[in-house]
Design a protein around this motif. Structure first.
Motif, PDB file in Angstrom:
ATOM      1  N   HIS A   1      28.098  30.169  43.085  1.00 16.81           N
ATOM      2  CA  HIS A   1      28.991  29.719  42.021  1.00 16.81           C
ATOM      3  C   HIS A   1      30.296  30.510  42.078  1.00 16.81           C
ATOM      4  N   VAL A   2      30.159  31.824  42.104  1.00 18.18           N
ATOM      5  CA  VAL A   2      31.346  32.687  42.089  1.00 18.18           C
ATOM      6  C   VAL A   2      32.169  32.496  43.357  1.00 18.18           C
ATOM      7  N   LEU A   3      31.473  32.478  44.506  1.00 15.98           N
ATOM      8  CA  LEU A   3      32.207  32.434  45.774  1.00 15.98           C
ATOM      9  C   LEU A   3      32.973  31.134  45.965  1.00 15.98           C
ATOM     10  N   GLY A   4      32.419  30.036  45.466  1.00 19.18           N
ATOM     11  CA  GLY A   4      33.131  28.758  45.577  1.00 19.18           C
ATOM     12  C   GLY A   4      34.518  28.871  44.966  1.00 19.18           C
ATOM     13  N   TYR A   5      34.577  29.445  43.779  1.00 16.11           N
ATOM     14  CA  TYR A   5      35.875  29.556  43.090  1.00 16.11           C
ATOM     15  C   TYR A   5      36.712  30.706  43.638  1.00 16.11           C
ATOM     16  N   TRP A   6      36.052  31.752  44.091  1.00 19.40           N
ATOM     17  CA  TRP A   6      36.797  32.871  44.688  1.00 19.40           C
ATOM     18  C   TRP A   6      37.577  32.379  45.908  1.00 19.40           C
ATOM     19  N   LYS A   7      36.878  31.633  46.776  1.00 18.74           N
ATOM     20  CA  LYS A   7      37.530  31.122  47.991  1.00 18.74           C
ATOM     21  C   LYS A   7      38.669  30.182  47.619  1.00 18.74           C
ATOM     22  N   MET A   8      38.429  29.330  46.631  1.00 18.02           N
ATOM     23  CA  MET A   8      39.467  28.390  46.241  1.00 18.02           C
ATOM     24  C   MET A   8      40.670  29.135  45.659  1.00 18.02           C
ATOM     25  N   SER A   9      40.424  30.219  44.956  1.00 15.50           N
ATOM     26  CA  SER A   9      41.548  30.970  44.364  1.00 15.50           C
ATOM     27  C   SER A   9      42.387  31.635  45.459  1.00 15.50           C
ATOM     28  N   LEU A  10      41.752  31.963  46.584  1.00 18.59           N
ATOM     29  CA  LEU A  10      42.521  32.543  47.690  1.00 18.59           C
ATOM     30  C   LEU A  10      43.344  31.471  48.396  1.00 18.59           C
ATOM     31  N   GLU A  11      42.725  30.294  48.555  1.00 23.08           N
ATOM     32  CA  GLU A  11      43.426  29.207  49.250  1.00 23.08           C
ATOM     33  C   GLU A  11      44.506  28.572  48.382  1.00 23.08           C
ATOM     34  N   HIS A  12      44.251  28.479  47.089  1.00 21.15           N
ATOM     35  CA  HIS A  12      45.179  27.787  46.178  1.00 21.15           C
ATOM     36  C   HIS A  12      45.450  28.621  44.933  1.00 21.15           C
ATOM     37  N   PRO A  13      46.147  29.747  45.101  1.00 21.70           N
ATOM     38  CA  PRO A  13      46.358  30.635  43.956  1.00 21.70           C
ATOM     39  C   PRO A  13      47.148  29.977  42.818  1.00 21.70           C
ATOM     40  N   GLU A  14      47.906  28.933  43.116  1.00 22.90           N
ATOM     41  CA  GLU A  14      48.668  28.270  42.043  1.00 22.90           C
ATOM     42  C   GLU A  14      47.751  27.372  41.218  1.00 22.90           C
ATOM     43  N   LYS A  15      46.588  27.046  41.776  1.00 24.14           N
ATOM     44  CA  LYS A  15      45.667  26.147  41.060  1.00 24.14           C
ATOM     45  C   LYS A  15      44.527  26.898  40.379  1.00 24.14           C
ATOM     46  N   VAL A  16      44.036  27.941  41.029  1.00 22.03           N
ATOM     47  CA  VAL A  16      42.870  28.656  40.488  1.00 22.03           C
ATOM     48  C   VAL A  16      43.208  30.114  40.230  1.00 22.03           C
ATOM     49  N   LEU A  17      43.051  30.531  38.986  1.00 14.93           N
ATOM     50  CA  LEU A  17      43.204  31.944  38.626  1.00 14.93           C
ATOM     51  C   LEU A  17      41.805  32.526  38.477  1.00 14.93           C
ATOM     52  N   PHE A  18      41.520  33.587  39.220  1.00 17.26           N
ATOM     53  CA  PHE A  18      40.186  34.187  39.222  1.00 17.26           C
ATOM     54  C   PHE A  18      40.229  35.472  38.401  1.00 17.26           C
ATOM     55  N   LEU A  19      39.495  35.492  37.294  1.00 19.58           N
ATOM     56  CA  LEU A  19      39.487  36.666  36.408  1.00 19.58           C
ATOM     57  C   LEU A  19      38.096  37.271  36.328  1.00 19.58           C
ATOM     58  N   LYS A  20      38.053  38.560  35.954  1.00 16.49           N
ATOM     59  CA  LYS A  20      36.761  39.228  35.781  1.00 16.49           C
ATOM     60  C   LYS A  20      36.629  39.749  34.351  1.00 16.49           C
ATOM     61  N   TYR A  21      35.458  39.544  33.788  1.00 17.46           N
ATOM     62  CA  TYR A  21      35.156  39.993  32.417  1.00 17.46           C
ATOM     63  C   TYR A  21      35.461  41.481  32.261  1.00 17.46           C
ATOM     64  N   GLU A  22      35.055  42.268  33.240  1.00 20.47           N
ATOM     65  CA  GLU A  22      35.230  43.724  33.141  1.00 20.47           C
ATOM     66  C   GLU A  22      36.716  44.090  33.131  1.00 20.47           C
ATOM     67  N   ASP A  23      37.528  43.344  33.892  1.00 27.23           N
ATOM     68  CA  ASP A  23      38.982  43.607  33.905  1.00 27.23           C
ATOM     69  C   ASP A  23      39.590  43.289  32.538  1.00 27.23           C
ATOM     70  N   LEU A  24      39.133  42.204  31.929  1.00 25.73           N
ATOM     71  CA  LEU A  24      39.649  41.851  30.599  1.00 25.73           C
ATOM     72  C   LEU A  24      39.290  42.940  29.596  1.00 25.73           C
ATOM     73  N   LYS A  25      38.102  43.474  29.723  1.00 24.97           N
ATOM     74  CA  LYS A  25      37.662  44.543  28.809  1.00 24.97           C
ATOM     75  C   LYS A  25      38.536  45.787  28.998  1.00 24.97           C
ATOM     76  N   LYS A  26      38.853  46.073  30.259  1.00 24.76           N
ATOM     77  CA  LYS A  26      39.611  47.282  30.575  1.00 24.76           C
ATOM     78  C   LYS A  26      41.055  47.173  30.141  1.00 24.76           C
ATOM     79  N   ASP A  27      41.646  46.011  30.374  1.00 22.56           N
ATOM     80  CA  ASP A  27      43.078  45.869  30.133  1.00 22.56           C
ATOM     81  C   ASP A  27      43.391  44.435  29.703  1.00 22.56           C
ATOM     82  N   ILE A  28      43.199  44.172  28.425  1.00 23.76           N
ATOM     83  CA  ILE A  28      43.372  42.800  27.939  1.00 23.76           C
ATOM     84  C   ILE A  28      44.854  42.402  27.957  1.00 23.76           C
TER      85      ILE A  28
END
Ligand code: A3P
Length: 322
Positions: free
Chosen positions: A202-229
């Protein structure tokens, strides 16, 4: 909205019955469709979504594996997009569940109907939808349109624990189903046999797409949001095409939204404490303790021959499975 024809219903039932089956943690049937496991309602919904959904260029899709922070991201995206209309003191989030403001494909939009009217009358532009659908199963019109996708992932260890509590505490165990221990549940998680699993695919499908199409897919992490909202909220607003102006930043709008959408605020909103989803699930089930990274610094390496992809084993959960 129009109900699906009984003919379409029959075809769907027949298709579902041809799919591989397994049991989830409380003994309900999971069906495997295009490599991922679903219980019955979402299985049908995902297939309807794939077959019928027509994306608009302005649509925003919020995509997660369950228990990765969907509720939080719903609140954040809703607030970013609607901040001119609703200043934070008048936000609908203070009286409405995030799940009613941003409907989810599997349990709301396509849970009963295949041909809901998703036109502007019911869903003003930009339409914001949540879904747990894996990348490979998305309707082709989402991939062809200019709509945006925000994917949020979470440390799989926390995601598993959150999901375990959510399922085991909120869904009745099927009669005469011998309860799984948490270790057995975890073994099945590692094998990918859980709702919307396998997790890594599940994660890797979107991770790969975010690398190929950064203007279309933004990949965020819960832990990053917690650290620096703050900086993540600005990144999110930029990506969605609703950037914060310098004036807004000076006025503290970013902090206001962060605070409004925080676990501490949303957890204590009346409707989130006492309300229910239409299927009877308590809104409070979506607010447990929101503690990230409970295993960081305490990971016991792979042993006992457990086949865990990231090299950890179930022992890590014993310490802090709260
Ligand atoms: P825990 O079970 O670890 O507490 P989802 O919304 O995808 O179903 O995920 C639910 C998880 O997100 C739960 O994690 C829940 O407590 C946490 N959560 C809910 N609202 C949150 C918020 N506003 N901020 C941070 N975490 C939140």
């Amino acid at each position: 909205s129009k109900n699906i024809s009984s003919e379409g219903d029959k075809v769907m039932e027949e298709l579902i019955q041809t799919l591989p089956q397994e049991k989830d943690w409380v003994g309900s049937t999971l069906y495997q469709y295009q490599g991922f496991w679903y219980s019955l309602v979402p299985a049908k919904a995902v297939i309807s979504f794939q077959n019928h959904f027509k994306a608009h260029d302005t649509d925003i899709f919020l995509i997660t594996a369950p228990k990765s922070g969907t509720t939080w991201l719903k609140a954040l995206i809703f607030s970013i997009v609607n901040r001119k209309q609703f200043p934070h003191t008048q936000s609908p989030l203070l009286a409405t569940s995030p799940h009613d403001l941003v409907p989810i494909i599997e349990f709301s939009i396509y849970s009963k109907n295949q041909t809901l009217d998703l036109g502007n009358g019911n869903f003003p532009s930009p339409r914001i939808f949540a879904t747990h659908t894996p990348y490979g199963t998305l309707p082709s019109s989402i991939l062809k349109s200019n709509c945006r996708i925000v994917y949020l992932c979470r440390n799989p260890l926390d995601q598993f624990i959150s999901d375990w509590h959510f399922i085991v505490n909120n869904f009745p165990r099927k009669e005469d189903f011998k309860p799984f221990s948490i270790e057995e549940g975890f073994d099945r998680f590692c094998k990918g046999i859980h709702a919307f699993g396998p997790f890594w695919e599940h994660v890797l499908g979107y991770w790969k797409m975010s690398l190929e199409h950064p203007e279309k897919v933004l990949f965020l992490k819960y832990e990053d949001l917690k650290k620096d909202i703050t900086s993540n909220l600005m990144k999110l607003a930029d990506f969605l095409g609703y950037p914060f102006s310098e004036e807004e930043i000076r006025q503290g709008v970013v902090e206001e939204i962060s605070k409004l959408c925080s676990f501490e605020t949303l957890k204590t909103v009346e409707v989130n404490m006492t309300g229910e989803r239409p299927d009877g699930l308590k809104n409070s089930a979506f607010f447990r303790n929101a503690k990230p990274g409970r295993v960081v610094g305490s990971v016991i390496p792979y042993e006992n021959g457990k086949n865990v992809k990231d090299g950890y084993n179930a022992k890590i959960f014993y310490r802090n499975a709260v």
